[in-house]
Scaffold this motif. Structure first.
Motif, PDB file in Angstrom:
ATOM      1  N   TYR A  36      32.637  38.584 -19.643  1.00  0.00           N
ATOM      2  CA  TYR A  36      31.385  37.785 -19.937  1.00  0.00           C
ATOM      3  C   TYR A  36      30.473  38.320 -18.647  1.00  0.00           C
ATOM      4  N   VAL A  37      29.090  38.993 -18.173  1.00  0.00           N
ATOM      5  CA  VAL A  37      28.836  39.458 -17.137  1.00  0.00           C
ATOM      6  C   VAL A  37      27.562  38.743 -17.292  1.00  0.00           C
ATOM      7  N   GLN A  38      27.420  38.514 -15.447  1.00  0.00           N
ATOM      8  CA  GLN A  38      26.471  37.639 -15.067  1.00  0.00           C
ATOM      9  C   GLN A  38      25.528  38.372 -14.416  1.00  0.00           C
ATOM     10  N   TYR A  39      24.417  39.100 -14.796  1.00  0.00           N
ATOM     11  CA  TYR A  39      23.158  39.454 -13.914  1.00  0.00           C
ATOM     12  C   TYR A  39      22.450  38.136 -13.262  1.00  0.00           C
ATOM     13  N   PRO A  40      22.000  39.220 -11.750  1.00  0.00           N
ATOM     14  CA  PRO A  40      21.507  38.082 -10.676  1.00  0.00           C
ATOM     15  C   PRO A  40      20.328  37.093 -11.173  1.00  0.00           C
ATOM     16  N   ASN A  41      20.634  36.076 -11.200  1.00  0.00           N
ATOM     17  CA  ASN A  41      19.395  35.423 -11.640  1.00  0.00           C
ATOM     18  C   ASN A  41      19.364  34.730 -13.834  1.00  0.00           C
ATOM     19  N   GLN A  42      20.395  35.068 -13.727  1.00  0.00           N
ATOM     20  CA  GLN A  42      20.601  34.531 -15.221  1.00  0.00           C
ATOM     21  C   GLN A  42      22.296  34.085 -15.728  1.00  0.00           C
ATOM     22  N   GLY A  59      32.836  47.395 -25.485  1.00  0.00           N
ATOM     23  CA  GLY A  59      31.341  46.567 -25.787  1.00  0.00           C
ATOM     24  C   GLY A  59      30.484  47.122 -25.854  1.00  0.00           C
ATOM     25  N   ILE A  60      29.486  46.415 -24.857  1.00  0.00           N
ATOM     26  CA  ILE A  60      28.704  46.640 -24.110  1.00  0.00           C
ATOM     27  C   ILE A  60      28.555  47.442 -23.270  1.00  0.00           C
TER      28      ILE A  60
END
Lengths: 112, 115
Positions: A36-42, A59-60
């Motif tokens: 999984y990826v987490q961008y800032p504030n998300q 993947g994407i």
């Protein structure tokens, strides 16, 4: 019990360079594997997953990961990173139940 | 697309207050989860629910409770907030009808500060 170890807490890399984020897991049963990826504030969003079949998973955003059963690893790779790939990346495993176990995360910093 | 909505992005509460974190999903998923995220520790499961009025403890349930009165809503309750509960809280859903290997869908998180 399952566990997930992400071997690098931070990975700095220059733009357009290749990157590998390492993940090892342990489990006594067959598992499903995720990045999984987490961008800032998300929140987190799915990058890719391995359920069965081909050990190379695409993947994407140009990322791919390779499942290695003998080494119990699921490393994430991208041949050429962009500034926009700066984020935190989480490796995760789940079994036939409801629970997903996450690694501690790897912060990828892409520098110009 | 699955939408998981957490009612607050930022909350500041005082020690001892009762705190409610709300999560609503619009995709009729059976399973809902509450995680907390702390630097260097990743995501740790607090509680999950696989049906209305059903709940199961996760790995770190102490100091928390949950409520699921309707399928679409899953609330996390801090009965008496403490400073060590300052954290990012993430709600997630899972569609069991798509198989055990289907991924989690996350909300954007609630950053709670307890002073």
């Amino acid at each position: 019990a399952q566990s997930v170890t992400q071997l690098d807490s931070q990975v700095p890399v220059f733009e357009e360079a290749p990157v590998e984020l390492r993940c090892n897991y342990s489990s006594s049963v067959s598992v499903y594997l995720f990045w999984y990826v987490q961008y800032p504030n998300q929140g987190l969003q799915l990058l890719l997953k391995y359920l069965s079949g081909s050990t190379l998973v695409k993947g994407i955003n140009g990322f791919e990961a390779e499942f290695n059963k003998s080494q119990t690893s699921f490393h994430l790779r991208k041949p050429s990173v962009h500034i926009s790939d700066t984020a935190e990346y989480f490796c995760a495993v789940s079994d036939l139940g409801f629970k997903t176990i996450f690694g501690a995360g790897t912060r990828l910093f892409v520098k110009a | 697309d699955v939408k998981v909505t957490q009612s607050s992005r930022y909350l500041v509460k005082r020690t001892g207050e009762k705190v409610f974190l709300e999560c609503v999903q619009d995709m009729d998923h059976e399973n809902m989860f509450w995680y907390r995220q702390d630097p260097g520790l990743g995501l740790r499961l607090i509680y999950f629910s696989y049906d209305v009025k059903m709940k199961e403890k996760g790995d770190i349930p102490e100091g928390y409770s949950v409520s699921r009165e309707k399928k679409e809503r899953f609330s996390l309750i801090l009965e008496s907030a403490s400073t060590n509960q300052t954290s990012m809280y993430l709600c997630a859903t899972h569609d069991i009808d798509r198989g055990e290997g289907s991924p989690l869908h996350f909300g954007n998180g609630t950053r709670l500060t307890v002073t």
